[in-house]
Design a protein around this motif. Structure first.
Motif, PDB file in Angstrom:
ATOM      1  N   TRP A 140      82.005  54.549  62.221  1.00  0.00           N
ATOM      2  CA  TRP A 140      81.981  55.628  61.238  1.00  0.00           C
ATOM      3  C   TRP A 140      81.580  56.948  61.892  1.00  0.00           C
ATOM      4  CZ3 TRP A 140      83.272  54.863  56.117  1.00  0.00           C
ATOM      5  CH2 TRP A 140      83.331  53.527  55.676  1.00  0.00           C
ATOM      6  N   ARG A 141      82.267  58.014  61.518  1.00  0.00           N
ATOM      7  CA  ARG A 141      81.849  59.383  61.835  1.00  0.00           C
ATOM      8  C   ARG A 141      81.786  60.144  60.515  1.00  0.00           C
ATOM      9  NH1 ARG A 141      86.007  58.825  65.418  1.00  0.00           N
ATOM     10  NH2 ARG A 141      87.142  60.600  64.525  1.00  0.00           N
ATOM     11  N   PHE A 142      80.599  60.661  60.208  1.00  0.00           N
ATOM     12  CA  PHE A 142      80.355  61.177  58.864  1.00  0.00           C
ATOM     13  C   PHE A 142      80.718  62.650  58.695  1.00  0.00           C
ATOM     14  CE2 PHE A 142      77.101  57.773  59.499  1.00  0.00           C
ATOM     15  CZ  PHE A 142      77.695  56.838  58.671  1.00  0.00           C
ATOM     16  N   GLY A 143      81.095  63.324  59.766  1.00  0.00           N
ATOM     17  CA  GLY A 143      81.515  64.717  59.653  1.00  0.00           C
ATOM     18  C   GLY A 143      80.396  65.717  59.798  1.00  0.00           C
ATOM     19  N   ASP A 144      79.147  65.218  59.930  1.00  0.00           N
ATOM     20  CA  ASP A 144      78.013  66.135  60.100  1.00  0.00           C
ATOM     21  C   ASP A 144      77.359  65.952  61.476  1.00  0.00           C
ATOM     22  OD1 ASP A 144      76.932  63.636  59.765  1.00  0.00           O
ATOM     23  OD2 ASP A 144      75.475  64.207  58.216  1.00  0.00           O
ATOM     24  N   GLY A 145      78.132  65.377  62.411  1.00  0.00           N
ATOM     25  CA  GLY A 145      77.609  65.148  63.750  1.00  0.00           C
ATOM     26  C   GLY A 145      76.940  63.792  63.925  1.00  0.00           C
ATOM     27  N   ARG A 146      76.870  63.006  62.883  1.00  0.00           N
ATOM     28  CA  ARG A 146      76.220  61.699  62.961  1.00  0.00           C
ATOM     29  C   ARG A 146      77.262  60.589  62.825  1.00  0.00           C
ATOM     30  NH1 ARG A 146      71.216  62.361  58.867  1.00  0.00           N
ATOM     31  NH2 ARG A 146      70.446  60.478  59.924  1.00  0.00           N
ATOM     32  N   SER A 147      76.913  59.407  63.332  1.00  0.00           N
ATOM     33  CA  SER A 147      77.850  58.289  63.327  1.00  0.00           C
ATOM     34  C   SER A 147      77.088  56.978  63.175  1.00  0.00           C
ATOM     35  CB  SER A 147      78.677  58.275  64.618  1.00  0.00           C
ATOM     36  OG  SER A 147      77.832  58.125  65.751  1.00  0.00           O
ATOM     37  N   ASP A 148      77.824  55.903  62.936  1.00  0.00           N
ATOM     38  CA  ASP A 148      77.199  54.590  62.774  1.00  0.00           C
ATOM     39  C   ASP A 148      78.273  53.528  63.011  1.00  0.00           C
ATOM     40  OD1 ASP A 148      75.337  52.643  62.294  1.00  0.00           O
ATOM     41  OD2 ASP A 148      74.983  53.154  60.188  1.00  0.00           O
ATOM     42  N   ARG A 149      77.840  52.290  63.168  1.00  0.00           N
ATOM     43  CA  ARG A 149      78.751  51.151  63.297  1.00  0.00           C
ATOM     44  C   ARG A 149      78.262  50.043  62.381  1.00  0.00           C
ATOM     45  NH1 ARG A 149      80.708  48.443  68.929  1.00  0.00           N
ATOM     46  NH2 ARG A 149      82.009  50.331  68.854  1.00  0.00           N
TER      47      ARG A 149
END
Length: 234
Positions: A140-149
């Protein structure tokens, strides 16, 4: 039809049989009274085996030929992987709230994909190949510079059956935005894959195969409290 012409030595015999390595193969024959050589085609696949025998006078005589059926083309994991990359369907991004959300509350997210799926049969090298996928993870890339899996697709939000009434939603996966604005959420689902060829035993493709990246836009808004006199009156 194949015919063998007799000659005075195995070099002639093998050359007449179409052996491109007649001289080398004939040298091997000198060590005994009988030997065999295999003729190959342009793809270096064996197509014919010629057996020759030394006569008492030192000449050589062909005593048998046998055709070697061409090997069936091999469907490899690499070939199937190339096809899987083109066949994996996109897994659409789901958001709740949809379209617009608020800062400092969790926006629920998921991808519209089952844990397992079987693709429509395909033909590779003239053979029937059936590919089965199992979801491995989602990036996941949330569009605010942060991500997760995540290790699964996430739960689809069920507003009536299981609504979230708190700032965080423990039964769901999501992300909390800190600033207002317009962003795009990107999700890439990756899969492990197995395949069968003509109904044979399953073969696993090493590693994972990433599907197309799906995207969904969302607007983050800032909510402000407003004092209303006599809120119970209408």
């Amino acid at each position: 039809m194949f015919s063998v012409s007799c000659g005075d030595d195995p070099t002639d015999q093998l050359a007449n049989a179409g052996d491109p390595n007649a001289a080398a193969d004939a040298t091997l024959c000198q060590a005994g009274d009988q030997c065999a050589a295999t003729t190959v085609n342009a793809d270096q696949q064996p197509i014919l085996t010629l057996t020759v025998r030394r006569n008492a006078d030192g000449t050589w005589q062909p005593i048998g030929t046998s055709c070697v059926p061409p090997a069936r083309p091999q469907v490899t994991a690499a070939l199937v992987r190339d096809r899987v990359v083109r066949l994996i369907p996109s897994a659409a991004v789901g958001l709740a709230p949809h379209g617009a959300t608020l800062v400092n509350i969790e926006t629920v997210m998921w991808v519209d994909a089952g844990d397992r799926q079987t693709l429509a049969p395909v033909e590779i090298l003239g053979r029937r190949v059936v590919i089965t996928l199992k979801l491995d993870h989602v990036d996941w890339r949330f569009g605010d510079g942060r991500s997760d899996r995540t290790g699964d697709a996430g739960r689809r939000y069920r507003e009536h059956a299981d609504p979230c009434t708190t700032r965080e939603c423990p039964d769901y996966f999501g992300h909390t935005y800190q600033r207002p604005g317009r962003v795009h959420v990107n999700a890439t689902a990756s899969w492990t894959a197995r395949f069968t060829v003509d109904g044979g035993a399953p073969v696993t493709i090493p590693g994972t195969v990433a599907g197309p990246t799906a995207q969904a836009g969302i607007t983050i808004k800032q909510a402000r409290g407003v004092l209303v006199p006599n809120p119970g009156e209408h």
